[in-house]
Write a protein that holds these residues in place. Sequence first.
Motif, mmCIF file in Angstrom:
data_model
loop_
_atom_site.group_PDB
_atom_site.id
_atom_site.type_symbol
_atom_site.label_atom_id
_atom_site.label_comp_id
_atom_site.label_asym_id
_atom_site.label_seq_id
_atom_site.Cartn_x
_atom_site.Cartn_y
_atom_site.Cartn_z
ATOM 1 N N ASP A 160 1.045 -1.286 -0.216
ATOM 2 C CA ASP A 160 0.056 0.030 0.027
ATOM 3 C C ASP A 160 1.003 1.200 0.047
ATOM 4 O O ASP A 160 1.029 1.898 1.010
ATOM 5 C CB ASP A 160 -1.108 0.002 1.260
ATOM 6 N N ALA A 182 2.579 -5.084 -8.675
ATOM 7 C CA ALA A 182 2.320 -3.895 -8.042
ATOM 8 C C ALA A 182 2.040 -2.728 -8.970
ATOM 9 O O ALA A 182 2.928 -1.970 -9.115
ATOM 10 C CB ALA A 182 3.119 -3.516 -7.057
ATOM 11 N N ALA A 184 1.312 0.519 -10.471
ATOM 12 C CA ALA A 184 1.261 1.940 -9.678
ATOM 13 C C ALA A 184 2.107 2.982 -10.587
ATOM 14 O O ALA A 184 3.117 3.075 -10.779
ATOM 15 C CB ALA A 184 2.195 1.857 -8.411
ATOM 16 N N VAL A 451 -2.184 -0.913 -6.649
ATOM 17 C CA VAL A 451 -2.055 -0.385 -5.502
ATOM 18 C C VAL A 451 -3.304 0.419 -5.001
ATOM 19 O O VAL A 451 -3.169 1.263 -4.024
ATOM 20 C CB VAL A 451 -0.523 0.244 -5.188
#
Length: 742
Positions: A160, A182, A184, A451
């Motif tokens: 996170d 992930a 992002a 994320v």
Amino acid sequence: MGDRTAFRTCPLCEALCGLELTLDGAGAVTRVRGDKSDPFSKGFLCPKGATLGVLDGDPDRLGEALVRDGETHRTAGWDEAFDTVRRELARVIGRYGRDAVAVYIGNPTAHSIAGPLYAGAIVKALGTRNLYTASTADQMPKHVSCGHMFGDPLAIPVPDLDRTGHLLMLGANPLESNGSLASAPDFPGRLKAIRERGGKVVVVDPRRTRTAALADEHLFIRPGTDAFLLMALVHTLFAEDLVTLRLDGLVNGLDDLRALAVDFAPERVAPVTGVPAATIRRTARELAAAERAAVYGRIGTCTQAFGTLNSWLVDVLNVLTGNLDRPGGAMFPRPAHAPVYRRKRPFTTGRWRSRVRDLPEVNGELPVATLADEIETPGEGRIRALVTVGGNPALSAPNAARLDRALAGLDFMVSVDPYLNETTRHAHVVLPPPRPVQTPHYDIALTGLAVRDYARYSPPIVALPDGRPSESGILARLALAAAGTDGDPAALDEMIITSTLRKATEMPASPVHGREPDELRKMLDESGTPTEQRLDMMLRLGPYGDGFGADPDGLTLTRLRTEHPHGLDLGALKPRIDEVLCTTSGRVELCPPTCAADVDRLHSALRGHRPPEFVLIGRRHLRSNNSWLHNVPELVRGSNTCTLQLNTGDAARLGVAAGDTVRVGSRTGSVEAVAEPTDAVMAGVVSLPHGWGHDRPGTRTAVAREHAGVNVNAVTDEQEIDPLSGNAVFNGVPVTLTPVRA
């Protein structure tokens, strides 16, 4: 017709960035900028995304189907191409059986809407157990560890980033890769924000990468030893009473894990890893003391001999520090298209095994490291035909030169790919998908790793020419050809829609439980394409969906497309462990028996550790995504070069200067590369980038050929795999170095 502006998601990596495209009257992309109105990427744009127009208009991109004619390929009509596919697959199956046909699904497939929707239908139509994908050259250890811990191999926690105060990264270089497992946008900006709010970023890597240079602390580690470091961190948490469990009543195996970690004290593993014992202890203490922390391991940890143990221990640390399923920790995304109701089946592997090396099936597939074995080895069940969808395994598989030779001996091969590259040059039929601007986009695979919860649909910007099938149409028709028929591809979609709706109405937790499938079918937009109807169905059944009218404010494809053309922010990640868990016990299995048993192998390696003089690791470039983008002139300039990085001290000892040629050798072969001495790599470590070696005859990628480079996978070994996942070992490969004198 003058210039116009259009918006879409970039399909070139995992970052999910929104793009603003300017197109001329002929439909050519003349400018690419970041979409400032995208709530996730907020205008961020990397060098790859900036060249989407060049890629879209690449003159080497195939526009028509190709059929092999002797040693060359000729343009063919689509009907002729599919007739050939249907006839030849039927011939192989009729003579040798269904397992004589294999399927390889490459990494680009995950960056499309069509791949995830139709690849499974192709495999099912063939009825083969010989499925291979890029997953076993990449992230399969993470699927296996999550399968054992949480019961679902697709339930992968992501850091996170926007709320964490302490990030420990191993084997990840998101400033070059843009992030992986992930998703992002602007990963660099998110890392900087951690530091700006008083947090800490720690990078563990054998190279001082751009990411390591940005971090607060960089720990050099010897390649292939991450599992020892991770186990020492676990040991320290137990030994110093630093364990914090926040998942009350939801964790099994704590005492068993404690016993496993006893022998991995920092002082014992320090000589193996190269990380001082005091640093290991301090790292564990800081991780435990952080108010919100996350541990994140990526490809460098997966492509090792202990890939699954690494992936498991990363999430073990997230559990032991109280940071799993917690804001600021490691959390489970909630993609808009994936229903939270489902039949929960415990994860298992080894439902069948490979013919030659007796390797277990994992996640429905066999290791790509054994594909050449299955093609070359005579006997019943030998692979005689191959279907490839994206990817370039002739470059990306371990001991790729052997697989390249094996592909040349197949009875039949069909490839879905926009290029005639090192792999598809062997194909008897090549089926190229349309240009990106002619293709719809929705990230089915990648939003499950974002994320932040987010959804965006990008319709086609430029219409297809008459008679030109869409990417979905190509894959659907290929599935029909694999089944030996030549029906309407829309019939396949209709069958899938009908089956999905029927199952949804039968499941008690579904928002449409008890309703009539026919009623629901009529609610799907008849004006949409079959692919859009399937996506609409998935969104309506998803966690934010309208449930086919049950929630009038819920999400539909029409609402996503018309009301949120720049994407829809669905909020920060939310705790949802209860939705995710589907282990037999209904708890997180902190010490799965399969992983615990493999710790014996870790013990043996610790006792018998004798490091070779040199080990090889890969590396990524910001301007590259495997071999995809090497035909774009703007992306093969500057620092995106295929050099051999080696430590300056090692170079001096060998008498090697910058620009000299060095031969890199292993059991499988050798390559000659240009030396780049640098203090950025540890002593005893050398690095070659992935995806190069564009010097094969029969390809049609002119720019890539001019910048051929060398293929690192000429020296990786297909015999070396992580036994729990079948994943290839690309990091920590023992090699020899020999200066090549003029």
